[in-house]
Design a protein around this motif. Structure first.
Motif, PDB file in Angstrom:
ATOM      1  N   PHE A  72      32.381  33.832  43.259  1.00 17.46           N
ATOM      2  CA  PHE A  72      33.317  34.728  42.585  1.00 17.46           C
ATOM      3  C   PHE A  72      34.397  33.906  41.887  1.00 17.46           C
ATOM      4  N   GLY A  73      34.044  33.387  40.723  1.00 13.88           N
ATOM      5  CA  GLY A  73      34.926  32.554  39.917  1.00 13.88           C
ATOM      6  C   GLY A  73      34.214  32.175  38.633  1.00 13.88           C
ATOM      7  N   LEU A  74      34.683  31.105  37.997  1.00 16.40           N
ATOM      8  CA  LEU A  74      34.112  30.688  36.723  1.00 16.40           C
ATOM      9  C   LEU A  74      32.624  30.344  36.852  1.00 16.40           C
ATOM     10  N   SER A  92      34.907  43.703  34.342  1.00 16.82           N
ATOM     11  CA  SER A  92      35.440  44.757  35.206  1.00 16.82           C
ATOM     12  C   SER A  92      34.903  44.669  36.627  1.00 16.82           C
ATOM     13  N   THR A  93      34.007  43.758  36.902  1.00 20.96           N
ATOM     14  CA  THR A  93      33.458  43.649  38.260  1.00 20.96           C
ATOM     15  C   THR A  93      33.743  42.262  38.852  1.00 20.96           C
ATOM     16  N   ILE A  94      32.913  41.280  38.509  1.00 18.07           N
ATOM     17  CA  ILE A  94      33.058  39.957  39.117  1.00 18.07           C
ATOM     18  C   ILE A  94      34.382  39.298  38.719  1.00 18.07           C
ATOM     19  N   LYS A 104      23.767  44.702  36.229  1.00 14.80           N
ATOM     20  CA  LYS A 104      23.474  43.345  36.704  1.00 14.80           C
ATOM     21  C   LYS A 104      24.660  42.785  37.479  1.00 14.80           C
ATOM     22  N   ALA A 105      25.860  43.035  36.994  1.00 11.50           N
ATOM     23  CA  ALA A 105      27.032  42.566  37.723  1.00 11.50           C
ATOM     24  C   ALA A 105      27.117  43.235  39.085  1.00 11.50           C
ATOM     25  N   MET A 158      37.299  41.052  40.449  1.00 14.63           N
ATOM     26  CA  MET A 158      37.328  40.749  41.880  1.00 14.63           C
ATOM     27  C   MET A 158      37.770  39.309  42.132  1.00 14.63           C
ATOM     28  N   SER A 159      37.509  38.403  41.155  1.00  7.76           N
ATOM     29  CA  SER A 159      37.863  36.995  41.322  1.00  7.76           C
ATOM     30  C   SER A 159      39.256  36.680  40.798  1.00  7.76           C
ATOM     31  N   SER A 160      39.982  37.681  40.301  1.00  9.31           N
ATOM     32  CA  SER A 160      41.298  37.458  39.662  1.00  9.31           C
ATOM     33  C   SER A 160      41.178  36.479  38.503  1.00  9.31           C
TER      34      SER A 160
END
Length: 598
Positions: A166-168, A244-246, A137-138, A249-251
């Motif tokens: 790509f964040g909270l 491990s994905t979103i 899904k991610a 990538m968003s730090s």
């Protein structure tokens, strides 16, 4: 003195002592065996991992050193990155648990208690969403929301929305859509056991629907709502797919990825991984203790032998608005992510997008052909998942029956350990299994399970699934009135027969639900598969991850689609006929004991 003499002589007195003690040992043997198995599956591996936080040299290569040291914990708490990860995990877990519980509860009420159209097909949505693993899904949402993704290719993604995703906000959004089935299952199981007696009484007293839900149904459902919040909070904390994905990538650092990095990056830092795992477990245990304190005043027993099925609300014209909301949830949580995965499985390259000449069946053909690595990995996962589901659901049933009559301290301890195991990432629990079955003296030479065999992987699957089975079955067992089993006990019926003849028929659908949940989740269980790869060959999740890392994401998506079809079809063939059989055999007026629509 006579008794001491007889015992010492081994005569008649000794036989009397044996006759007096054997029944007591027989009564204690069952609970002790269940607790021992539970401790072996989860307690011992988890304890060894956490022990790494305070005994960093316990499994050192150059010789074990049993010296306690606070250095790993001090190093973790002095790190600004880890401190930020803890705050991020708490913020994400609380927000996602709140939105997930609200969405799952609302979906359960719409499907079970309202006369919206297509209730049957809509009841499948949570199962299908739950069937899709978090890492897929991610990946699907990354394919959809990235600057070069499918939505951008179709001109449906504004640049500002893609950047803010790509964040909270994006993590809460994806977690909510991914985990709302768990809340729907837990709250729906309690909702099915409410009956109509209290609602009818309140209605006859002049209360309206809103007041009935606020003053009657709401308090009765509160334990299930709190349990749903805790389970989803722990699930978000332990999630590794989105971390491990979103999140990466968003730090947006979270604890799970920090544990993974400490346990996998060279040089491996197991003490640091254990220290961060200890922080995770402490957070979850705090929530469990708060839950027990709140539930002391409200622990309703909803099902009795005289309960009546609940009535379904007629919404009139509002039913179409409610139907549209349910469809929107189904589209965002299921259709859109699966569509992205399916498109990628049916296309040659990602860059050519939806161009007609980019479509092909080559990936699906490779996944379904016999005697190929992809097909063997898929079959291996289905077999392991079925075996693990049988063991986990049986253990959860035995443990739930014992916990329902056990002391509050024991119940809190086992439930806390279960939810703690949910919070601990599977990759850390898998590491604990390596410590136990490859390093710990006395376990290394066991023929079954054995390190490197499929038996140890199945045992790891059982350990990962047991908390979920326990939550589902314990919720159903907790609804049973004690008088149902007390009457059989007073009549001289033994514990095993009471469990089989009285308890099991009333909660059979919940037990089967736990079995199917375990089967579906295990087919795609990634962290444990990655840590305990058997020598006979990798299961499907490891193979999918390997193909993704080697830029063969089309074949990986094809394997995922085939696995989802096999697991979902098998679950439907078991659950729906059993549901109809139970409804046919139940006397009129007897309520369901688990997530069955009234």
């Amino acid at each position: 003195m006579v008794q001491k003499f007889d015992a010492a002589a081994g005569g008649i007195g000794s036989s009397g002592w044996a006759r007096g003690r054997l029944p007591a040992l027989a009564r204690l043997g069952g609970p002790l065996a269940v607790y021992a198995v539970f401790a072996l599956l989860i307690g011992l591996p988890l304890a060894l991992v956490l022990l790494q936080a305070v005994v960093p040299g316990l499994f050192a290569v150059d010789g074990a050193q049993g010296l306690f040291s606070a250095e790993p914990l001090a190093r973790v708490f002095s790190s600004p990155y880890v401190a930020g990860s803890i705050l991020h995990s708490l913020e994400l877990g609380l927000l996602a648990a709140l939105t997930t519980t609200m969405l799952g509860g609302a979906f359960a009420v719409l499907v079970q208690r309202c006369d919206i159209p297509l209730r049957g097909p809509l009841s499948l949505v949570p199962w299908l969403v739950f069937l899709t693993p978090s890492y897929l899904k991610a990946l699907a949402w990354v394919l959809l929301m990235s600057s070069g993704g499918y939505l951008a290719q179709l001109g449906l993604l504004p640049p500002w929305l893609g950047a803010s995703f790509f964040g909270l906000a994006g993590l809460v959004f994806v977690h909510t859509l991914s985990l709302f089935p768990l809340a729907a299952f837990i709250i729906g199981s309690a909702l099915a056991g409410l009956g109509s007696e209290l609602e009818d009484a309140a209605r006859l007293s002049g209360a309206g629907p809103l007041r009935i839900w606020l003053r009657v149904n709401g308090p009765l459902l509160a334990p299930a709502i709190v349990l749903s919040f805790i389970a989803t909070f722990a699930e978000v904390l332990s999630d590794f797919g989105l971390a491990s994905t979103i999140a990466r990538m968003s730090s947006f650092g979270v604890l799970t990825y920090g544990i993974y990095a400490a346990a996998s990056d060279y040089p491996v830092d197991f003490p640091a991984a254990g220290a961060q795992a200890l922080v995770l477990l402490a957070l979850v245990l705090l929530v469990v203790v708060a839950d027990r304190l709140l539930r002391r005043r409200a622990d309703p027993r909803l099902i009795s032998g005289r309960a009546r099925p609940a009535r379904r609300y007629r919404l009139g014209a509002w039913r179409w608005l409610a139907f549209a909301m349910a469809l929107l949830v189904a589209f965002l949580a299921l259709i859109l992510p699966l569509g992205a995965i399916a498109v990628r499985a049916l296309t040659s390259t990602l860059g050519n997008g939806l161009a007609p000449d980019n479509f092909t069946l080559a990936n699906l053909g490779a996944a379904l052909s016999l005697h190929t690595a992809a097909n063997e990995g898929l079959m291996r996962s289905l077999f392991y998942a079925g075996f693990a589901a049988v063991i986990a659901s049986t253990l959860a049933l035995l443990l739930s029956a014992q916990l329902d009559r056990s002391s509050p301290v024991m119940r809190t301890a086992v439930l806390g350990l279960s939810l703690g195991a949910v919070a601990i990432p599977g990759i850390v629990l898998g590491f604990g299994y390596i410590l136990v079955w490859n390093r710990l003296p006395g376990f290394r030479n066991w023929p079954f399970p054995h390190y490197g065999d499929g038996s140890l992987l199945v045992m790891g699957y059982v350990a990962a699934a047991l908390p979920y089975c326990l939550v589902v079955i314990l919720s159903a067992v907790g609804q049973l009135a004690p008088s149902l089993t007390d009457a059989a006990r007073i009549s001289g019926v033994g514990a095993v027969r009471r469990l089989i003849s009285v308890t099991l028929p009333l909660i059979l659908l919940s037990v089967v639900t736990a079995f199917l949940l375990t089967f579906i989740r295990t087919v795609f269980e990634l962290p444990m598969s990655q840590m305990l790869i058997p020598q006979s060959g990798p299961p499907a999740p490891t193979l999918i991850l390997k193909l993704f890392s080697h830029d063969r994401d089309g074949l990986a998506c094809a394997i995922a689609l085939a696995a989802m079809a096999a697991a979902g079809g098998g679950a439907a063939l078991i659950w729906y006929p059993l549901k109809r059989f139970i409804a046919f055999g139940r006397p009129q007026g007897t309520p369901a004991a688990s997530g069955e629509p009234a």
